[in-house]
Design a protein around this motif. Structure first.
Motif, PDB file in Angstrom:
ATOM      1  N   TYR A  40       0.933  -1.098   0.013  1.00  0.00           N
ATOM      2  CA  TYR A  40       0.172   0.225  -0.072  1.00  0.00           C
ATOM      3  C   TYR A  40       0.919   1.184   0.138  1.00  0.00           C
ATOM      4  O   TYR A  40       1.745   1.549   0.839  1.00  0.00           O
ATOM      5  N   ASP A  41       0.654   2.323  -1.011  1.00  0.00           N
ATOM      6  CA  ASP A  41       1.483   3.322  -0.946  1.00  0.00           C
ATOM      7  C   ASP A  41       0.733   4.572  -0.122  1.00  0.00           C
ATOM      8  O   ASP A  41      -0.484   5.083  -0.605  1.00  0.00           O
ATOM      9  N   ILE A  42       1.126   4.948   0.776  1.00  0.00           N
ATOM     10  CA  ILE A  42       0.506   6.173   1.728  1.00  0.00           C
ATOM     11  C   ILE A  42       0.225   7.221   1.071  1.00  0.00           C
ATOM     12  O   ILE A  42      -0.570   8.112   1.438  1.00  0.00           O
ATOM     13  N   GLU A  43       1.248   7.820   0.161  1.00  0.00           N
ATOM     14  CA  GLU A  43       1.352   8.993  -0.309  1.00  0.00           C
ATOM     15  C   GLU A  43       0.085   9.257  -1.196  1.00  0.00           C
ATOM     16  O   GLU A  43      -0.588  10.153  -1.571  1.00  0.00           O
ATOM     17  N   ASN A  44       0.043   8.128  -2.397  1.00  0.00           N
ATOM     18  CA  ASN A  44      -0.954   8.211  -3.368  1.00  0.00           C
ATOM     19  C   ASN A  44      -2.113   7.258  -3.386  1.00  0.00           C
ATOM     20  O   ASN A  44      -3.004   7.367  -4.295  1.00  0.00           O
ATOM     21  N   GLY A  45      -2.494   6.458  -2.216  1.00  0.00           N
ATOM     22  CA  GLY A  45      -3.403   5.612  -2.087  1.00  0.00           C
ATOM     23  C   GLY A  45      -3.449   4.636  -3.096  1.00  0.00           C
ATOM     24  O   GLY A  45      -4.279   3.726  -2.843  1.00  0.00           O
ATOM     25  N   GLY A  46      -2.145   4.158  -3.887  1.00  0.00           N
ATOM     26  CA  GLY A  46      -2.401   2.976  -4.645  1.00  0.00           C
ATOM     27  C   GLY A  46      -1.879   1.647  -3.806  1.00  0.00           C
ATOM     28  O   GLY A  46      -1.295   2.041  -2.717  1.00  0.00           O
ATOM     29  N   ILE A  47      -2.021   0.628  -4.632  1.00  0.00           N
ATOM     30  CA  ILE A  47      -1.906  -0.906  -4.054  1.00  0.00           C
ATOM     31  C   ILE A  47      -1.110  -1.433  -5.173  1.00  0.00           C
ATOM     32  O   ILE A  47      -1.547  -1.698  -6.408  1.00  0.00           O
ATOM     33  N   LYS A  48       0.040  -2.229  -5.057  1.00  0.00           N
ATOM     34  CA  LYS A  48       0.595  -2.868  -5.973  1.00  0.00           C
ATOM     35  C   LYS A  48       0.570  -4.270  -5.404  1.00  0.00           C
ATOM     36  O   LYS A  48       0.633  -4.664  -4.103  1.00  0.00           O
ATOM     37  N   ALA A  49       0.195  -5.355  -6.189  1.00  0.00           N
ATOM     38  CA  ALA A  49      -0.112  -6.507  -5.774  1.00  0.00           C
ATOM     39  C   ALA A  49       0.725  -7.653  -6.496  1.00  0.00           C
ATOM     40  O   ALA A  49       1.320  -7.479  -7.811  1.00  0.00           O
ATOM     41  N   TYR A  50       0.998  -8.610  -6.056  1.00  0.00           N
ATOM     42  CA  TYR A  50       1.990  -9.611  -6.324  1.00  0.00           C
ATOM     43  C   TYR A  50       1.277 -10.651  -7.166  1.00  0.00           C
ATOM     44  O   TYR A  50       0.395 -11.355  -6.967  1.00  0.00           O
ATOM     45  N   CYS A  51       1.976 -10.890  -8.243  1.00  0.00           N
ATOM     46  CA  CYS A  51       1.368 -11.909  -9.243  1.00  0.00           C
ATOM     47  C   CYS A  51       2.708 -12.858  -9.293  1.00  0.00           C
ATOM     48  O   CYS A  51       3.495 -12.855  -9.885  1.00  0.00           O
ATOM     49  N   GLN A  56       2.434 -15.458 -11.117  1.00  0.00           N
ATOM     50  CA  GLN A  56       2.840 -16.216 -12.638  1.00  0.00           C
ATOM     51  C   GLN A  56       3.504 -15.334 -13.230  1.00  0.00           C
ATOM     52  O   GLN A  56       4.441 -15.807 -13.971  1.00  0.00           O
ATOM     53  N   ARG A  57       3.561 -13.950 -12.941  1.00  0.00           N
ATOM     54  CA  ARG A  57       4.603 -12.853 -13.407  1.00  0.00           C
ATOM     55  C   ARG A  57       5.714 -12.961 -12.817  1.00  0.00           C
ATOM     56  O   ARG A  57       6.840 -12.470 -13.323  1.00  0.00           O
ATOM     57  N   GLY A  58       5.799 -13.250 -11.622  1.00  0.00           N
ATOM     58  CA  GLY A  58       6.763 -13.132 -10.566  1.00  0.00           C
ATOM     59  C   GLY A  58       7.437 -11.645 -10.396  1.00  0.00           C
ATOM     60  O   GLY A  58       8.273 -11.435  -9.876  1.00  0.00           O
ATOM     61  N   HIS A  59       6.184 -10.623 -10.337  1.00  0.00           N
ATOM     62  CA  HIS A  59       6.484  -9.279  -9.958  1.00  0.00           C
ATOM     63  C   HIS A  59       5.239  -8.621  -9.364  1.00  0.00           C
ATOM     64  O   HIS A  59       4.047  -9.246  -9.716  1.00  0.00           O
ATOM     65  N   PHE A  60       5.175  -7.583  -8.939  1.00  0.00           N
ATOM     66  CA  PHE A  60       4.094  -6.783  -8.527  1.00  0.00           C
ATOM     67  C   PHE A  60       3.704  -5.799  -9.606  1.00  0.00           C
ATOM     68  O   PHE A  60       4.294  -5.339 -10.614  1.00  0.00           O
ATOM     69  N   VAL A  61       2.346  -5.776  -9.571  1.00  0.00           N
ATOM     70  CA  VAL A  61       1.640  -5.100 -10.647  1.00  0.00           C
ATOM     71  C   VAL A  61       0.755  -3.952  -9.966  1.00  0.00           C
ATOM     72  O   VAL A  61       0.162  -4.410  -8.845  1.00  0.00           O
ATOM     73  N   SER A  62       0.348  -2.796 -10.559  1.00  0.00           N
ATOM     74  CA  SER A  62      -0.603  -1.932 -10.038  1.00  0.00           C
ATOM     75  C   SER A  62      -2.223  -2.484 -10.148  1.00  0.00           C
ATOM     76  O   SER A  62      -2.616  -2.731 -11.238  1.00  0.00           O
ATOM     77  N   LEU A  63      -2.781  -2.490  -8.934  1.00  0.00           N
ATOM     78  CA  LEU A  63      -4.138  -2.734  -8.898  1.00  0.00           C
ATOM     79  C   LEU A  63      -4.838  -1.761  -9.798  1.00  0.00           C
ATOM     80  O   LEU A  63      -5.840  -2.381 -10.503  1.00  0.00           O
ATOM     81  N   SER A  64      -4.783  -0.483  -9.980  1.00  0.00           N
ATOM     82  CA  SER A  64      -5.389   0.291 -10.558  1.00  0.00           C
ATOM     83  C   SER A  64      -5.235  -0.157 -12.135  1.00  0.00           C
ATOM     84  O   SER A  64      -6.279   0.128 -12.851  1.00  0.00           O
ATOM     85  N   GLN A  65      -4.164  -0.358 -12.752  1.00  0.00           N
ATOM     86  CA  GLN A  65      -4.062  -0.504 -13.815  1.00  0.00           C
ATOM     87  C   GLN A  65      -4.799  -2.004 -14.227  1.00  0.00           C
ATOM     88  O   GLN A  65      -5.462  -1.983 -15.116  1.00  0.00           O
ATOM     89  N   VAL A  66      -4.795  -2.746 -13.188  1.00  0.00           N
ATOM     90  CA  VAL A  66      -5.530  -4.173 -13.520  1.00  0.00           C
ATOM     91  C   VAL A  66      -6.908  -3.849 -13.509  1.00  0.00           C
ATOM     92  O   VAL A  66      -7.503  -4.409 -14.653  1.00  0.00           O
ATOM     93  N   LEU A  67      -7.484  -2.935 -12.841  1.00  0.00           N
ATOM     94  CA  LEU A  67      -8.861  -2.584 -12.865  1.00  0.00           C
ATOM     95  C   LEU A  67      -9.266  -1.909 -14.276  1.00  0.00           C
ATOM     96  O   LEU A  67     -10.216  -1.931 -14.809  1.00  0.00           O
ATOM     97  N   GLU A  68      -8.340  -0.836 -14.593  1.00  0.00           N
ATOM     98  CA  GLU A  68      -8.510  -0.237 -15.950  1.00  0.00           C
ATOM     99  C   GLU A  68      -8.431  -0.999 -16.899  1.00  0.00           C
ATOM    100  O   GLU A  68      -9.313  -0.744 -18.098  1.00  0.00           O
ATOM    101  N   ASN A  69      -7.588  -1.972 -17.180  1.00  0.00           N
ATOM    102  CA  ASN A  69      -7.367  -3.004 -18.241  1.00  0.00           C
ATOM    103  C   ASN A  69      -8.131  -3.930 -18.392  1.00  0.00           C
ATOM    104  O   ASN A  69      -8.353  -4.876 -19.296  1.00  0.00           O
ATOM    105  N   GLY A  70      -9.171  -4.095 -17.189  1.00  0.00           N
ATOM    106  CA  GLY A  70     -10.131  -5.453 -17.072  1.00  0.00           C
ATOM    107  C   GLY A  70      -9.341  -6.764 -16.963  1.00  0.00           C
ATOM    108  O   GLY A  70      -9.844  -7.630 -17.474  1.00  0.00           O
TER     109      GLY A  70
END
Length: 230
Positions: A183-194, A196-210
């Motif tokens: 959880y990013d305190i400053e901007n309210g974002g969340i990065k989630a570990y995937c 399958q990919r072996g790295h963290f991705v932005s939940l906001s981008q996941v939502l936007e891209n469906g």
């Protein structure tokens, strides 16, 4: 203390009456859908940034969002995990780290907590993350090192989580999902570990891209043998 008492008074006069029905239902039973293991940092309030109501999430907070390996340490965190997974039957367990984490800063510089023996001993459960970063990352800026350590600590604690018998049993059946968040305190974002990919991705981008939700769950091995009972 005055602020706490005034806050309770607002709750008593405003918030509680608005949700009286909900609290009446919760007075005899809880059925949370998820467990969140996160840091004790006062800036991190998972119920707030997940817009959860009372009764929705079972929260366990400690310094550094640590999950000790089951065989090494049995305490409050282990008991909370066992109760949430085996008794409450939560569908998800989230290990949630955060930016600007004091525990991770202390893990980077262990000498800074030499006079805090309890904290120092507790943070040994994060040393695996420090070794991963020290041996695999090349950073010039300490801020980058802190960000990498925060993510690797979440991954390390997910590994520890899978050593808990109640978790291992349900993962084998395929009816428990694990998640790793930062959880990013400053901007309210969340990065989630995937996983399958072996790295963290932005939940906001996941939502936007469906896209499908990133999870840290290993494949179920026994679902066809034992069924899907909790």
């Amino acid at each position: 203390m005055q602020r706490l008492i005034e806050g309770f008074n607002r709750f008593r006069l405003e918030s509680f009456p608005e949700k009286r029905e909900l609290f009446e239902k919760l007075s005899a039973k809880q059925t949370p859908h998820s467990m969140i293991i996160t840091c004790a940092d006062s800036r991190v309030v998972p119920e707030f940034f997940t817009s959860s109501e009372p009764g929705d999430v079972f929260v366990c907070r400690n310094v550094g969002n640590i999950v000790p390996p089951y065989a090494q340490f049995t305490g409050g965190v282990s008991a909370a995990i066992e109760y949430a997974v085996a008794v409450l039957g939560v569908a998800n367990v989230v290990v949630c780290g955060h930016t600007d984490c004091g525990a991770m800063k202390a893990t980077m510089t262990p000498e800074s907590v030499d006079k805090l023996p309890a904290v120092s001993a507790w943070l040994r459960h994060a040393h695996v993350a420090k070794h991963v970063v020290d041996n695999n990352y090349s950073h010039e800026a300490s801020a980058d090192t802190l960000a990498s350590l925060t993510e690797e600590n979440v991954v390390a604690q997910l590994d520890h989580l899978r050593t808990h018998p109640s978790v291992a049993a349900r993962l084998a059946r395929g009816n428990l999902t694990l998640h790793g968040w930062v959880y990013d305190i400053e901007n309210g974002g969340i990065k989630a570990y995937c996983a399958q990919r072996g790295h963290f991705v932005s939940l906001s981008q996941v939502l936007e891209n469906g896209e499908s939700w990133p999870t840290a769950t290993p494949p179920a091995r026994l679902s066809g043998v034992l069924g899907n009972a909790a």
